[in-house]
Motif scaffolding. Structure first.
Motif, PDB file in Angstrom:
ATOM      1  N   PRO A   1     -41.152  27.515 -32.977  1.00 37.18           N
ATOM      2  CA  PRO A   1     -42.012  26.994 -34.040  1.00 37.18           C
ATOM      3  C   PRO A   1     -43.385  27.649 -34.108  1.00 37.18           C
ATOM      4  O   PRO A   1     -44.080  27.540 -35.121  1.00 37.18           O
ATOM      5  CB  PRO A   1     -42.129  25.512 -33.707  1.00 37.18           C
ATOM      6  CG  PRO A   1     -41.933  25.446 -32.225  1.00 37.18           C
ATOM      7  CD  PRO A   1     -40.977  26.560 -31.892  1.00 37.18           C
ATOM      8  N   SER A   2     -43.796  28.344 -33.026  1.00 39.99           N
ATOM      9  CA  SER A   2     -45.127  28.947 -32.970  1.00 39.99           C
ATOM     10  C   SER A   2     -45.185  29.880 -31.763  1.00 39.99           C
ATOM     11  O   SER A   2     -44.272  29.891 -30.937  1.00 39.99           O
ATOM     12  CB  SER A   2     -46.191  27.854 -32.829  1.00 39.99           C
ATOM     13  OG  SER A   2     -46.035  27.175 -31.598  1.00 39.99           O
ATOM     14  N   PRO A   3     -46.280  30.632 -31.618  1.00 40.23           N
ATOM     15  CA  PRO A   3     -46.440  31.419 -30.396  1.00 40.23           C
ATOM     16  C   PRO A   3     -46.461  30.492 -29.174  1.00 40.23           C
ATOM     17  O   PRO A   3     -46.864  29.335 -29.276  1.00 40.23           O
ATOM     18  CB  PRO A   3     -47.793  32.100 -30.579  1.00 40.23           C
ATOM     19  CG  PRO A   3     -48.008  32.119 -32.049  1.00 40.23           C
ATOM     20  CD  PRO A   3     -47.373  30.859 -32.566  1.00 40.23           C
ATOM     21  N   GLY A   4     -46.033  30.999 -28.044  1.00 37.83           N
ATOM     22  CA  GLY A   4     -46.023  30.206 -26.819  1.00 37.83           C
ATOM     23  C   GLY A   4     -44.961  30.707 -25.872  1.00 37.83           C
ATOM     24  O   GLY A   4     -44.603  31.885 -25.884  1.00 37.83           O
TER      25      GLY A   4
ATOM     26  N   THR B 253     -41.005  29.936 -24.408  1.00 37.58           N
ATOM     27  CA  THR B 253     -39.746  29.216 -24.553  1.00 37.58           C
ATOM     28  C   THR B 253     -38.988  29.330 -23.248  1.00 37.58           C
ATOM     29  O   THR B 253     -38.837  30.418 -22.698  1.00 37.58           O
ATOM     30  CB  THR B 253     -38.913  29.794 -25.712  1.00 37.58           C
ATOM     31  OG1 THR B 253     -39.624  29.572 -26.930  1.00 37.58           O
ATOM     32  CG2 THR B 253     -37.557  29.130 -25.798  1.00 37.58           C
TER      33      THR B 253
ATOM     34  N   GLU C  48     -44.427  35.614 -29.376  1.00 39.24           N
ATOM     35  CA  GLU C  48     -45.705  36.028 -29.957  1.00 39.24           C
ATOM     36  C   GLU C  48     -45.948  35.487 -31.355  1.00 39.24           C
ATOM     37  O   GLU C  48     -47.076  35.501 -31.829  1.00 39.24           O
ATOM     38  CB  GLU C  48     -45.786  37.550 -29.937  1.00 39.24           C
ATOM     39  CG  GLU C  48     -45.666  38.073 -28.523  1.00 39.24           C
ATOM     40  CD  GLU C  48     -46.297  39.424 -28.329  1.00 39.24           C
ATOM     41  OE1 GLU C  48     -47.012  39.889 -29.217  1.00 39.24           O
ATOM     42  OE2 GLU C  48     -46.072  39.988 -27.251  1.00 39.24           O
ATOM     43  N   ALA C  49     -44.875  35.018 -32.013  1.00 39.79           N
ATOM     44  CA  ALA C  49     -45.020  34.497 -33.381  1.00 39.79           C
ATOM     45  C   ALA C  49     -43.896  33.506 -33.657  1.00 39.79           C
ATOM     46  O   ALA C  49     -42.878  33.480 -32.965  1.00 39.79           O
ATOM     47  CB  ALA C  49     -44.962  35.640 -34.390  1.00 39.79           C
ATOM     48  N   GLN C  50     -44.075  32.712 -34.672  1.00 40.73           N
ATOM     49  CA  GLN C  50     -43.031  31.786 -35.109  1.00 40.73           C
ATOM     50  C   GLN C  50     -41.789  32.579 -35.519  1.00 40.73           C
ATOM     51  O   GLN C  50     -41.899  33.644 -36.114  1.00 40.73           O
ATOM     52  CB  GLN C  50     -43.538  30.986 -36.305  1.00 40.73           C
ATOM     53  CG  GLN C  50     -42.496  30.073 -36.908  1.00 40.73           C
ATOM     54  CD  GLN C  50     -43.017  29.356 -38.138  1.00 40.73           C
ATOM     55  OE1 GLN C  50     -44.179  29.499 -38.525  1.00 40.73           O
ATOM     56  NE2 GLN C  50     -42.166  28.588 -38.766  1.00 40.73           N
TER      57      GLN C  50
ATOM     58  N   HIS D  42     -39.721  24.737 -26.090  1.00 43.55           N
ATOM     59  CA  HIS D  42     -40.838  25.622 -26.442  1.00 43.55           C
ATOM     60  C   HIS D  42     -42.145  24.906 -26.116  1.00 43.55           C
ATOM     61  O   HIS D  42     -42.314  23.734 -26.443  1.00 43.55           O
ATOM     62  CB  HIS D  42     -40.796  25.954 -27.932  1.00 43.55           C
ATOM     63  CG  HIS D  42     -41.939  26.782 -28.393  1.00 43.55           C
ATOM     64  ND1 HIS D  42     -42.010  28.139 -28.147  1.00 43.55           N
ATOM     65  CD2 HIS D  42     -43.076  26.457 -29.043  1.00 43.55           C
ATOM     66  CE1 HIS D  42     -43.139  28.606 -28.655  1.00 43.55           C
ATOM     67  NE2 HIS D  42     -43.795  27.610 -29.196  1.00 43.55           N
TER      68      HIS D  42
ATOM     69  N   ASP E 294     -46.249  25.319 -26.705  1.00 46.85           N
ATOM     70  CA  ASP E 294     -47.263  26.092 -27.427  1.00 46.85           C
ATOM     71  C   ASP E 294     -48.533  26.224 -26.589  1.00 46.85           C
ATOM     72  O   ASP E 294     -48.602  25.727 -25.464  1.00 46.85           O
ATOM     73  CB  ASP E 294     -47.536  25.491 -28.808  1.00 46.85           C
ATOM     74  CG  ASP E 294     -48.171  24.110 -28.765  1.00 46.85           C
ATOM     75  OD1 ASP E 294     -48.712  23.702 -27.705  1.00 46.85           O
ATOM     76  OD2 ASP E 294     -48.146  23.427 -29.808  1.00 46.85           O
TER      77      ASP E 294
ATOM     78  N   THR F 270     -41.643  21.199 -27.222  1.00 49.08           N
ATOM     79  CA  THR F 270     -40.713  20.833 -28.285  1.00 49.08           C
ATOM     80  C   THR F 270     -39.316  21.291 -27.886  1.00 49.08           C
ATOM     81  O   THR F 270     -39.125  22.447 -27.510  1.00 49.08           O
ATOM     82  CB  THR F 270     -41.103  21.536 -29.604  1.00 49.08           C
ATOM     83  OG1 THR F 270     -42.461  21.231 -29.918  1.00 49.08           O
ATOM     84  CG2 THR F 270     -40.199  21.111 -30.750  1.00 49.08           C
TER      85      THR F 270
END
Length: 116
Positions: free
Chosen positions: A10-13, A15, A35-37, A65, A67, A73
């Protein structure tokens, strides 16, 4: 054996993909820096955390995931699979996947040549 798949970040972060044996024991954790959604690919080589080949059996895959703010999430996981046949039921189409069972068509992310 081996398996490859994808999760939708859903976003950078970060997983984390966990491979769990049918007994409930987590045998491997795979971390992916996102690095990106969007799509984040993963691969499991069939080895446990010690580098030992795991025996044939039933395994599950779970992904989470996290963030930049630390919010975690749960994510859906999609694995590459060969379609052996298609069953037409009164409630829709079902794909028969060797080694995985039956999946309704709406569980499918993409149909095409496997990335592996």
């Amino acid at each position: 054996g081996n398996t490859t798949g994808v999760v939708m970040a859903p976003s950078p972060g970060t997983t984390r993909v966990e491979i769990t044996h049918a007994t409930g024991v987590v045998v491997k954790k795979i971390e992916i820096d996102v690095e990106a959604q969007g799509e984040a690919n993963f691969a499991w080589d069939g080895l446990n955390a010690k580098g030992e080949r795991m025996p044939a059996g039933t395994y599950s895959i779970k992904a989470t995931h996290t963030d930049a703010s630390g919010t975690a999430t749960a994510l859906n996981t999609y694995v590459d699979a060969t379609v052996e046949s298609v069953t037409i039921g009164s409630d829709g189409l079902y794909l028969n996947l060797p080694g995985l069972g039956t999946a309704p068509l709406d569980y499918v992310l993409r149909i095409g040549k496997s990335a592996s």
